[in-house]
Design an enzyme around this catalytic site. Structure first.
Site, PDB file in Angstrom:
ATOM      1  N   HIS A 151      -0.541   7.747   0.906  1.00 48.29           N
ATOM      2  CA  HIS A 151       0.811   8.171   1.258  1.00 48.29           C
ATOM      3  C   HIS A 151       1.110   9.552   0.699  1.00 48.29           C
ATOM      4  O   HIS A 151       1.393   9.721  -0.499  1.00 48.29           O
ATOM      5  CB  HIS A 151       1.822   7.133   0.741  1.00 48.29           C
ATOM      6  CG  HIS A 151       3.221   7.405   1.184  1.00 48.29           C
ATOM      7  ND1 HIS A 151       4.322   7.230   0.377  1.00 48.29           N
ATOM      8  CD2 HIS A 151       3.705   7.868   2.369  1.00 48.29           C
ATOM      9  CE1 HIS A 151       5.411   7.563   1.048  1.00 48.29           C
ATOM     10  NE2 HIS A 151       5.063   7.950   2.248  1.00 48.29           N
TER      11      HIS A 151
ATOM     12  N   GLU B 241       0.442   8.613  -3.102  1.00 48.29           N
ATOM     13  CA  GLU B 241       0.375   7.219  -3.533  1.00 48.29           C
ATOM     14  C   GLU B 241      -0.860   6.594  -2.868  1.00 48.29           C
ATOM     15  O   GLU B 241      -0.972   6.593  -1.636  1.00 48.29           O
ATOM     16  CB  GLU B 241       1.643   6.465  -3.119  1.00 48.29           C
ATOM     17  CG  GLU B 241       2.873   6.947  -3.878  1.00 48.29           C
ATOM     18  CD  GLU B 241       4.179   6.286  -3.417  1.00 48.29           C
ATOM     19  OE1 GLU B 241       5.021   5.994  -4.272  1.00 48.29           O
ATOM     20  OE2 GLU B 241       4.343   6.073  -2.194  1.00 48.29           O
TER      21      GLU B 241
ATOM     22  N   SER C  39       4.707   5.163   5.617  1.00 45.17           N
ATOM     23  CA  SER C  39       5.617   5.209   4.468  1.00 45.17           C
ATOM     24  C   SER C  39       6.353   3.897   4.293  1.00 45.17           C
ATOM     25  O   SER C  39       6.930   3.664   3.238  1.00 45.17           O
ATOM     26  CB  SER C  39       6.598   6.370   4.581  1.00 45.17           C
ATOM     27  OG  SER C  39       6.968   6.605   5.897  1.00 45.17           O
TER      28      SER C  39
ATOM     29  N   ASN D 188       9.615   5.111  -2.851  1.00 45.41           N
ATOM     30  CA  ASN D 188      10.691   4.654  -1.966  1.00 45.41           C
ATOM     31  C   ASN D 188      11.326   3.346  -2.428  1.00 45.41           C
ATOM     32  O   ASN D 188      12.381   2.960  -1.940  1.00 45.41           O
ATOM     33  CB  ASN D 188      10.180   4.519  -0.532  1.00 45.41           C
ATOM     34  CG  ASN D 188      10.129   5.873   0.147  1.00 45.41           C
ATOM     35  OD1 ASN D 188      10.847   6.803  -0.244  1.00 45.41           O
ATOM     36  ND2 ASN D 188       9.271   6.012   1.143  1.00 45.41           N
TER      37      ASN D 188
END
Ligand SMILES: NC(=O)c1ccc[n+]([C@@H]2O[C@H](COP(=O)([O-])OP(=O)(O)OC[C@H]3O[C@@H](n4cnc5c(N)ncnc54)[C@H](O)[C@@H]3O)[C@@H](O)[C@H]2O)c1
Length: 504
Positions: free
Chosen positions: A144, A156, A123, A194
């Protein structure tokens, strides 16, 4: 290149939280799945845990008993990495450490065939760095998944510097064939979610650090006005303060300490004190048995004004005029080129949060942005110490007459929702302009990955091209550190929208 054939075996290496979830997804999709973990007996335990979850899916009638039995027969723990030799995809979900992941993939490369797709579920590490040591780095991608992987649809699909587009496409199509919603993104810190989500936490913590409001009030405003599923304080208590902070640190460090991603001192102290959130019993909130949840600040009832004068176009808050009329309060509309505001009978003004502080103005009360003023159940107000109490009471009574709870917060420029949404929009435009992902994929990622009520680019269009840019311009005047400086992409977007609307 299409998705992997369902008959081809998939391996999951690292069978903790994420590995188990990913293995379950591949298994239920129809693949034979091998599980490998470095810790003795862990892969067998993971197979048992996945089996138990399949049982629950049968109980919930989401899987037939025959499908469960077939899936179980396809699941096999492996005692050695060598047992993964015939796999066509290996998904790694081991410890989040670059050296550990690099070493694992180097070992795997000696075992699997040269066109086996190799994927990391990292991540926060660079996909390029993990794959950099490989002999055939073109077949290396980031996949991800979000936790819990069987439930959350987003994946992702991250292309590192050396990733070959055919392998990225294979990974993307495979994720889709597994019932997931893949988005394609470049290998940048935080990928899409993120990266773009950082201000959601950072701005809430900043408002708290500047004594603008307490966590319960900020959370209530983000939920009830902003339309977010959870507030930043309650969400980070759920995620774990240490986990959330470490993502922030990683993104900040990876962007060479870009001030836009600066971590929060208040969160640092929380982590240092061991208050990690629900898992430790305390975080921003006290989660221990019997602890009382603090109430958000909610203003006492006040008399509504008999009328308001609406000057200029209220932009994102235009819906308020209809709501005010529906509440039986007269609205007198006046064309005004110079500013947009509601003037109250006592002479004070109500202005939508624009990133300025009210101390500069005489008798102004700011109100915060709402996702949808009709649906909002709470609206935040802020004012300067010298604002007339009559203006504050009239502003409070006005929103209460519309059926809203009112939270009066400190004089924080950009308030709570406005500054948060403006910064998320900015980072989203910036990410698109830097080639991280398409507009659609950024919007999809933020809606599915963190449950935002709207994708940030859709939100940007809804608020009007220049809105976020002008809020951030004003915030940048108050805090010239660069944290709020609008990106070039946002300026471009604002100018292009102005031209379309004929305002420049
Ligand atoms: N937990 C999340 O919410 C989440 C979400 C998305 C991505 N991730 C990423 O997924 C990865 C795994 O996270 P997790 O939360 O499942 O961790 P975890 O601690 O639950 O599981 C990690 C597993 O990997 C095993 N392991 C460690 N080193 C190994 C090695 N060299 N070879 C084989 N097995 C090894 C451990 O024994 C453990 O069972 C990390 O890269 C993390 O950043 C986590």
């Amino acid at each position: 290149m299409t998705a992997l054939d369902l008959s081809s075996p998939v391996a999951v290496v690292g069978t903790g939280t994420m590995g188990q979830g990913i293995a379950q997804v591949a298994l239920v999709a129809g693949h034979p799945v091998r599980l490998y973990d470095a810790a003795d007996g862990r892969a067998r335990e993971a197979a048992d845990a996945i089996g138990a979850r399949l049982d629950r899916l049968v109980e919930k009638e989401r899987l037939t008993a025959a499908e469960r039995d077939a899936a179980r027969a396809r699941l096999r723990p492996a005692a050695e990495l060598g047992e993964l030799a015939d796999c066509t995809l290996v998904v790694e979900a081991v410890l989040e450490r670059l050296d550990v992941k690099q070493e694992l993939f180097r070992a795997l490369e000696d075992i699997v065939s040269d066109d086996c797709l190799l994927a990391t579920n990292t991540s926060s590490l660079s996909v390029t760095a993990i794959g950099g040591a490989l002999r055939v780095p073109g077949r290396f991608v980031g996949l991800h998944f979000f936790n819990p992987a069987p439930l959350l649809p987003l994946v992702e699909v991250v292309s590192g510097f050396a990733t070959d587009v055919t392998y990225a496409t294979r990974a993307y199509e495979t994720a889709r064939a597994w019932g997931k919603t893949p988005v394609a993104c470049a290998d940048t810190p935080g990928f899409i979610v993120n990266r773009v989500a950082r201000p959601f936490y950072a701005e809430a913590f900043a408002v708290y650090e500047s004594q603008g409001a307490d966590p319960a009030t900020i959370d209530a405003v983000l939920r009830e006005s902003g339309g977010f599923r959870m507030g930043a304080f309650e969400l980070t208590d759920l995620i774990g303060q240490d986990v959330n902070e470490s993502v922030t640190h990683s993104v900040w460090r990876s962007f060479f300490q870009d001030v836009r991603f600066t971590p929060s001192l208040a969160q640092r102290r929380l982590v240092e004190s061991g208050r990690l959130g629900r898992k430790s019993g305390q975080g921003w909130y006290d989660h221990r048995d019997g602890a009382e949840r603090p109430e958000p600040h909610t203003a006492e009832p006040a008399e509504p004004p008999a009328y308001v004068v609406a000057e200029g176009d209220l932009g994102p808050a235009s819906e308020l005029l209809a709501l005010i009329r529906e509440a039986g309060i007269q609205v007198r509309e006046e064309d005004e080129d110079n500013g947009t505001r509601l003037v109250l009978p006592g002479g004070g003004q109500l202005v939508l949060a624009d990133g300025q502080t009210s101390v500069e103005f005489r008798d102004v009360v700011y109100f915060d942005l709402a996702l949808d003023y009709r649906a909002a159940t709470r609206v935040a107000l802020s004012h300067a110490p010298n604002t007339s109490p009559v203006t504050v009471a009239e502003a409070t009574g006005l929103f209460q007459a519309l059926g809203k709870k009112v939270s009066v917060i400190g004089d924080v420029p950009g308030m709570i929702v406005a500054r948060t949404v403006a910064r998320i929009i900015d980072l989203a435009h910036d990410a698109v302009a830097k080639g991280v992902a398409t507009e659609d994929d950024v919007d999809t990622a933020m809606r599915l990955g963190v449950n935002y009520p709207l994708g940030p680019l859709e939100w940007s269009r809804r608020l009007g091209g220049g809105w976020a840019c002008s809020v951030l311009d004003n915030l940048h005047q108050c805090d010239p550190s660069g944290r709020y400086a609008p990106s070039l992409a946002l300026y471009r977007h604002a100018y292009a929208s102005d031209e379309r609307e004929g305002t420049s």
